[in-house]
Design an enzyme around this catalytic site. Structure first.
Site, PDB file in Angstrom:
ATOM      1  N   ASP A 131      11.242  67.452  82.311  1.00 38.49           N
ATOM      2  CA  ASP A 131      12.640  67.156  82.017  1.00 38.49           C
ATOM      3  C   ASP A 131      13.005  65.882  82.780  1.00 38.49           C
ATOM      4  O   ASP A 131      12.939  65.845  84.012  1.00 38.49           O
ATOM      5  CB  ASP A 131      13.526  68.335  82.455  1.00 38.49           C
ATOM      6  CG  ASP A 131      14.973  68.134  82.032  1.00 38.49           C
ATOM      7  OD1 ASP A 131      15.427  66.972  82.007  1.00 38.49           O
ATOM      8  OD2 ASP A 131      15.651  69.128  81.745  1.00 38.49           O
TER       9      ASP A 131
ATOM     10  N   ARG B 288      27.351  65.397  95.147  1.00 37.57           N
ATOM     11  CA  ARG B 288      26.332  64.446  94.678  1.00 37.57           C
ATOM     12  C   ARG B 288      26.957  63.081  94.475  1.00 37.57           C
ATOM     13  O   ARG B 288      28.070  62.963  93.949  1.00 37.57           O
ATOM     14  CB  ARG B 288      25.781  64.876  93.316  1.00 37.57           C
ATOM     15  CG  ARG B 288      24.991  66.120  93.289  1.00 37.57           C
ATOM     16  CD  ARG B 288      24.290  66.263  91.943  1.00 37.57           C
ATOM     17  NE  ARG B 288      25.196  66.064  90.805  1.00 37.57           N
ATOM     18  CZ  ARG B 288      24.823  66.199  89.544  1.00 37.57           C
ATOM     19  NH1 ARG B 288      23.570  66.486  89.249  1.00 37.57           N
ATOM     20  NH2 ARG B 288      25.686  66.027  88.566  1.00 37.57           N
TER      21      ARG B 288
ATOM     22  N   TYR C 264      23.003  60.603  78.093  1.00 36.15           N
ATOM     23  CA  TYR C 264      24.386  60.318  78.516  1.00 36.15           C
ATOM     24  C   TYR C 264      24.526  60.117  80.029  1.00 36.15           C
ATOM     25  O   TYR C 264      25.615  59.884  80.512  1.00 36.15           O
ATOM     26  CB  TYR C 264      25.349  61.415  78.040  1.00 36.15           C
ATOM     27  CG  TYR C 264      24.924  62.829  78.358  1.00 36.15           C
ATOM     28  CD1 TYR C 264      25.083  63.357  79.634  1.00 36.15           C
ATOM     29  CD2 TYR C 264      24.357  63.638  77.374  1.00 36.15           C
ATOM     30  CE1 TYR C 264      24.688  64.650  79.922  1.00 36.15           C
ATOM     31  CE2 TYR C 264      23.955  64.939  77.658  1.00 36.15           C
ATOM     32  CZ  TYR C 264      24.118  65.432  78.935  1.00 36.15           C
ATOM     33  OH  TYR C 264      23.723  66.713  79.225  1.00 36.15           O
ATOM     34  N   LYS C 265      23.417  60.227  80.779  1.00 39.80           N
ATOM     35  CA  LYS C 265      23.478  60.008  82.232  1.00 39.80           C
ATOM     36  C   LYS C 265      23.211  58.524  82.491  1.00 39.80           C
ATOM     37  O   LYS C 265      24.038  57.694  82.121  1.00 39.80           O
ATOM     38  CB  LYS C 265      22.524  60.974  82.936  1.00 39.80           C
ATOM     39  CG  LYS C 265      23.042  62.426  82.783  1.00 39.80           C
ATOM     40  CD  LYS C 265      22.098  63.491  83.287  1.00 39.80           C
ATOM     41  CE  LYS C 265      22.749  64.869  83.047  1.00 39.80           C
ATOM     42  NZ  LYS C 265      21.801  65.975  83.195  1.00 39.80           N
TER      43      LYS C 265
ATOM     44  N   PHE D  61      17.633  72.860  86.996  1.00 38.78           N
ATOM     45  CA  PHE D  61      18.933  72.850  86.323  1.00 38.78           C
ATOM     46  C   PHE D  61      19.082  74.148  85.513  1.00 38.78           C
ATOM     47  O   PHE D  61      18.135  74.589  84.874  1.00 38.78           O
ATOM     48  CB  PHE D  61      18.976  71.615  85.414  1.00 38.78           C
ATOM     49  CG  PHE D  61      20.315  71.331  84.825  1.00 38.78           C
ATOM     50  CD1 PHE D  61      21.256  70.613  85.543  1.00 38.78           C
ATOM     51  CD2 PHE D  61      20.641  71.770  83.548  1.00 38.78           C
ATOM     52  CE1 PHE D  61      22.499  70.338  84.995  1.00 38.78           C
ATOM     53  CE2 PHE D  61      21.889  71.502  83.000  1.00 38.78           C
ATOM     54  CZ  PHE D  61      22.814  70.781  83.725  1.00 38.78           C
TER      55      PHE D  61
HETATM   56  C1  LIG Z   1      21.976  67.122  82.415  1.00 35.20           C
HETATM   57  C2  LIG Z   1      20.779  68.009  82.323  1.00 35.20           C
HETATM   58  C3  LIG Z   1      20.572  68.820  81.198  1.00 35.20           C
HETATM   59  C4  LIG Z   1      21.598  68.844  80.101  1.00 35.20           C
HETATM   60  O1  LIG Z   1      21.232  69.556  78.976  1.00 35.20           O
HETATM   61  P1  LIG Z   1      22.219  69.508  77.717  1.00 35.20           P
HETATM   62  O2  LIG Z   1      21.506  70.242  76.667  1.00 35.20           O
HETATM   63  O3  LIG Z   1      22.473  68.066  77.402  1.00 35.20           O
HETATM   64  O4  LIG Z   1      23.496  70.155  78.120  1.00 35.20           O
HETATM   65  C5  LIG Z   1      19.414  69.572  81.132  1.00 35.20           C
HETATM   66  N1  LIG Z   1      18.503  69.541  82.149  1.00 35.20           N
HETATM   67  C6  LIG Z   1      18.687  68.775  83.253  1.00 35.20           C
HETATM   68  C7  LIG Z   1      17.657  68.748  84.327  1.00 35.20           C
HETATM   69  C8  LIG Z   1      19.835  68.004  83.364  1.00 35.20           C
HETATM   70  O5  LIG Z   1      20.032  67.246  84.451  1.00 35.20           O
END
Ligand SMILES: *Cc1c(COP(=O)(O)O)cnc(C)c1O
Length: 413
Positions: free
Chosen positions: A200, A375, A225-226, A123
């Site tokens: 992560d 997705r 939030y996911k 990501f």
């Molecule tokens: C959604 C996601 C993030 C989001 O990071 P934020 O700091 O909340 O914007 C980070 N890493 C991964 C792998 C994600 O899927």
């Protein structure tokens, strides 16, 4: 597989009764398959936020005696969902910030080693944070290229971890393809070479079993939030294995990490336990929303959620193959279920206009990820098998009618 078979699976689904708790589960609207990007709100969260506003109004600053421990108590609840015993998880800041705090702390804990190993396809925020850390510290960022669909090859990953590797930073489940790594296996391989691992968990927490303690994991971060349904921008979590806590120092020296915080002394001296990974004032409204949302996940149970998730994704994969592949789409997630997370991706040369047509005509909400992927995240707590069946039918009908490929690609995704 026909619609009647999907209906039969819904009738046998032990989690079906949880769907009514989700306020936005609208039978007539678009089919929401984006729970891996932003989960739905539940009634529990709506009520928790209403209570929180009342509490703030009634008690004002007096509320802090109850609010101040929320990062730790909500952290322990998240811990139960990711296989962490109490006292090792706190909820604070964003995933980006927590990743920075723990990556910097992990790197500093191995001062004789200068390499951070990570995934070139991770990501973006994860890659950017590590790039920034490399620029600031002079360490080497070793980015590995795996397959676009199956992700990193475990042997290549092991070979890239050497005696100079301080930290390995990886996503449990890849955000684009859904490829899943073996937390215990990778952790063990890194430990054999003396490196720490920072996981992560954004795309697995709340849907996929993780078992951090059992895997001997060192460090982890993830968002709420996911699949955890904490609401847009709800605070993230971080995990530090108990015996590492006092060895590690994070770089944001704030007053919430300070021992004897309210003595307001002249010099920073960090707390001994998890509190040292806090920085500033906790986001109380967000924490209360996460607590209520995670309690709903806990009541359903990760084993049941994962069992259903695997059935949902297997159904989706079968339908993609039978219904969408003849129309020019391809599966862009691992075909081996043992290597998948909780979402499924579909590639098509016109994925962007296809995705846009699905959203604009209020048929299916998935999301486009460049270069050519849609997705689909059927969150197991509120997605039915008929939703998956109908979504694929709607996706097929849009392709059959032809998508307008003159539309510009989005500049912001
Ligand atoms: C959604 C996601 C993030 C989001 O990071 P934020 O700091 O909340 O914007 C980070 N890493 C991964 C792998 C994600 O899927």
């Amino acid at each position: 597989m026909d619609r009647a078979a999907a209906e039969t699976m819904d009738l046998a689904d032990p989690l079906a009764r949880h769907r009514v708790q989700f306020t936005a589960a609208d039978e007539d609207g678009p089919i929401y398959l984006d729970g891996n990007s932003l989960g739905r709100p539940s009634q529990a969260v709506t009520e928790a936020l209403a209570d929180a506003l009342r509490d703030w109004s009634d008690n004002l600053v007096g509320g802090w005696s109850r609010w101040i421990d929320l990062p730790a108590t909500v952290g322990d609840r998240i811990g139960r969902l990711i296989g962490a015993a109490p006292g090792q998880v706190i909820v604070c800041d964003s995933t980006t910030v927590n990743l920075y705090k723990l990556a910097a702390a992990g790197l500093a804990a191995r001062p004789d080693r200068r390499v951070v190993v990570a995934d070139a396809d991770d990501f973006p925020t994860d890659r950017y944070v590590l790039q920034g850390l490399a620029a600031a510290t002079g360490c080497e960022l070793r980015l590995l290229n795996g397959g676009a669909i199956d992700g990193l090859d475990v042997d290549a990953l092991e070979a890239a971890i050497d005696a100079d590797t301080a930290l390995v930073c990886l996503s449990h489940v890849n955000f684009r393809s859904g490829a899943r790594l073996d937390v215990a296996g990778v952790t063990e391989a890194a430990h054999r070479r003396g490196a720490l691992v920072l996981w992560d968990l954004c795309h697995s927490a709340g849907a996929v079993p993780i078992g951090l303690d059992q895997a001997g994991a060192d460090l982890a971060v993830g968002c709420t939030y996911k699949y955890l349904n904490g609401g847009p921008g709800s605070p993230a979590f971080l995990y530090v294995r108990r015996d590492l806590q006092t060895q590690l120092r994070q770089p944001v020296w704030g007053w919430f990490g300070q021992r004897d915080q309210f003595a307001m002394g002249p010099r920073y001296e960090p707390e001994t336990g998890m509190a040292r990974f806090l920085a500033g004032t906790p986001p109380v409204l967000g924490l209360l929303a996460v607590d209520a949302a995670a309690a709903v996940i806990e009541a359903a149970g990760i084993p049941a959620l994962w069992a259903k998730s695997q059935q949902l994704t297997a159904t989706l994969v079968d339908l993609v193959r039978s219904r969408l592949e003849p129309l020019g789409a391809t599966l862009a997630s691992p075909s081996d279920p043992a290597r998948r997370g909780a979402h499924v991706s579909v590639a098509h040369p016109r994925a962007w206009p296809w995705c846009r047509a699905l959203t604009e005509r209020r048929l299916v909400v998935g999301d486009f990820r460049p270069p050519d992927v849609i997705r689909l995240g059927p969150a197991p707590l509120y997605t039915r098998y008929v939703d998956v069946f109908d979504a694929v039918e709607r996706m097929a009908s849009v392709l059959e009618a032809g998508v307008d490929d003159t539309l510009d690609r989005p500049r912001v995704t």
